[in-house]
Design an enzyme around this catalytic site. Structure first.
Site, short mmCIF file in Angstrom:
data_model
loop_
_atom_site.label_atom_id
_atom_site.label_comp_id
_atom_site.label_asym_id
_atom_site.label_seq_id
_atom_site.Cartn_x
_atom_site.Cartn_y
_atom_site.Cartn_z
N ASN A 8 0.88 -1.21 0.18
CA ASN A 8 0.00 0.05 0.29
C ASN A 8 0.94 1.30 -0.05
O ASN A 8 1.36 1.74 1.11
CB ASN A 8 -0.98 -0.19 1.26
N TRP A 9 1.28 1.77 -1.19
CA TRP A 9 2.01 3.05 -1.12
C TRP A 9 1.22 4.19 -0.54
O TRP A 9 2.04 5.33 -0.59
CB TRP A 9 2.34 3.24 -2.77
N LYS A 10 0.33 4.12 -0.24
CA LYS A 10 -0.58 5.28 0.23
C LYS A 10 -0.43 6.66 -0.60
O LYS A 10 -0.42 6.38 -1.90
CB LYS A 10 -0.17 5.50 1.58
N HIS A 93 -9.61 0.91 4.82
CA HIS A 93 -8.20 1.15 5.56
C HIS A 93 -8.71 2.14 6.61
O HIS A 93 -9.66 3.27 6.53
CB HIS A 93 -7.40 1.82 4.58
N GLU A 95 -7.09 4.53 7.78
CA GLU A 95 -6.67 6.02 7.42
C GLU A 95 -8.06 6.52 6.78
O GLU A 95 -8.10 7.97 6.86
CB GLU A 95 -5.40 6.13 6.92
N GLU A 160 -5.73 -5.13 10.79
CA GLU A 160 -4.63 -3.98 10.80
C GLU A 160 -4.81 -3.29 11.97
O GLU A 160 -5.82 -2.35 12.08
CB GLU A 160 -4.61 -2.91 9.76
N GLY A 166 2.18 2.16 11.13
CA GLY A 166 3.33 3.14 10.66
C GLY A 166 3.91 3.41 12.07
O GLY A 166 4.73 4.53 12.14
N SER A 205 3.17 -2.30 10.31
CA SER A 205 4.65 -2.40 10.52
C SER A 205 5.28 -3.74 10.22
O SER A 205 6.15 -4.06 11.13
CB SER A 205 5.00 -2.02 12.16
N GLY A 226 2.55 -1.29 4.55
CA GLY A 226 2.69 0.28 4.02
C GLY A 226 4.14 0.72 3.72
O GLY A 226 4.59 0.59 2.85
N GLY A 227 4.70 1.34 4.93
CA GLY A 227 6.00 1.96 4.82
C GLY A 227 7.09 1.12 4.03
O GLY A 227 7.88 1.42 3.33
C1 PEP Z 1 -0.93 0.10 6.12
O1 PEP Z 1 -1.17 1.17 6.22
O2 PEP Z 1 -1.80 -0.64 5.59
C2 PEP Z 1 0.29 -0.46 6.80
C3 PEP Z 1 0.11 -1.62 6.98
O3 PEP Z 1 1.26 0.62 7.22
P1 PEP Z 1 2.78 0.10 7.91
O4 PEP Z 1 3.20 -1.13 7.25
O5 PEP Z 1 3.75 1.49 7.43
O6 PEP Z 1 2.62 0.08 9.23
#
Ligand code: PEP
Length: 243
Positions: A8-10, A93, A95, A160, A166, A205, A226-227
């Site tokens: 997920n590049w956001k 999600h 967010e 999640e 994050g 994470s 994500g990151g």
């Molecule tokens: C996400 O936002 O879906 C996610 C899992 O982010 P991260 O891996 O950065 O925690």
């Protein structure tokens, strides 16, 4: 079933960077034991699709509108994503639930729309830290599943925990196993045999140094990343830990 590693590049990526990232992902994707998916921002889907053409790496959106088209300024429909070559779409999600007030009912309507367009929805659920501290995590996730999934749901779930996104914090393997087991039971109770085949991804994470232990947990069908999906080397290292 093969695990799915989804990036997920956001809201990250201008064209040159997105192209460089996906070229590296494509170059490292051969011979993996898992399925690989990248979900760029809407503006990067077409250039990324051009680079992924003919590869085994799938493409997805990060959201879609519940309607097929019409007067919805600034929104993107599920058929538009399918038209660009997307096979998946992330929905609900945290967010989007937090920043855009998306309710379970809105996510459910989007999941219908995604399925109608031939997309596989990845519906996100997860509790906040306060909800976990209050011992309400299964009640919260159970409510989100009940409200966000349409009848005949044939997509994926991403568990999640909001507090793990994050932050560098992750639940213990025991906590992940307990929640994924709970989600599996809820899916089977609602969808019967079909509920046994729904992939349940873990997200929050996931990094190269914790991927192997998280991906080994029973009922973990892959990861939503994500990151770490913004660095091809890290994303591919996570994918190599999957099976
Ligand atoms: C996400 O936002 O879906 C996610 C899992 O982010 P991260 O891996 O950065 O925690």
């Amino acid at each position: 079933m093969r695990q799915l590693i989804a990036g997920n590049w956001k809201m990250n990526g201008l064209t040159a960077g997105a192209e460089a990232l996906v070229r590296e992902v494509r170059a490292g994707a051969d011979g993996l034991a898992c399925d690989l998916l990248v979900c760029p921002p809407f503006t990067q889907i077409a250039p990324v699709a051009a680079i992924l053409a003919g590869s085994g790496v799938a493409l997805g959106g990060q959201d879609c509108h519940a309607a097929e088209g019409g007067a919805h300024t600034g929104d993107i429909s599920a058929p538009m994503l399918a038209d660009l070559g997307c096979a998946h779409v992330i929905l609900g999600h945290s967010e989007r639930r937090q920043n855009h007030g998306e309710t379970d009912a809105a996510v459910q309507a989007k999941a219908w729309a995604a399925a109608r367009a031939g997309l596989t929805p990845i519906v996100c659920v997860g509790e906040t830290e306060a909800e976990r501290e209050a011992g309400r995590e299964t009640a919260v996730v159970g409510g989100q599943l009940a409200g966000s999934l349409p009848e005949d749901f044939a997509g994926c779930i991403a568990y999640e925990p909001v507090w793990a996104i994050g932050t560098g914090k992750t639940p213990t393997e025991q906590d992940v196993a307990a929640m994924h087991g709970f989600i599996r039971r809820a899916l089977v109770e609602r969808f019967g045999q079909a509920g046994t085949g729904i992939r349940i991804l873990y997200g929050g994470s996931v990094k190269p140094d914790n991927a192997a232990r998280l991906l080994r947990v029973p009922e973990v069908g892959g990861a939503l990343v994500g990151g770490a999906s913004l660095k091809a080397a890290d994303f591919l290292a996570i994918a190599r830990a999957a099976g």
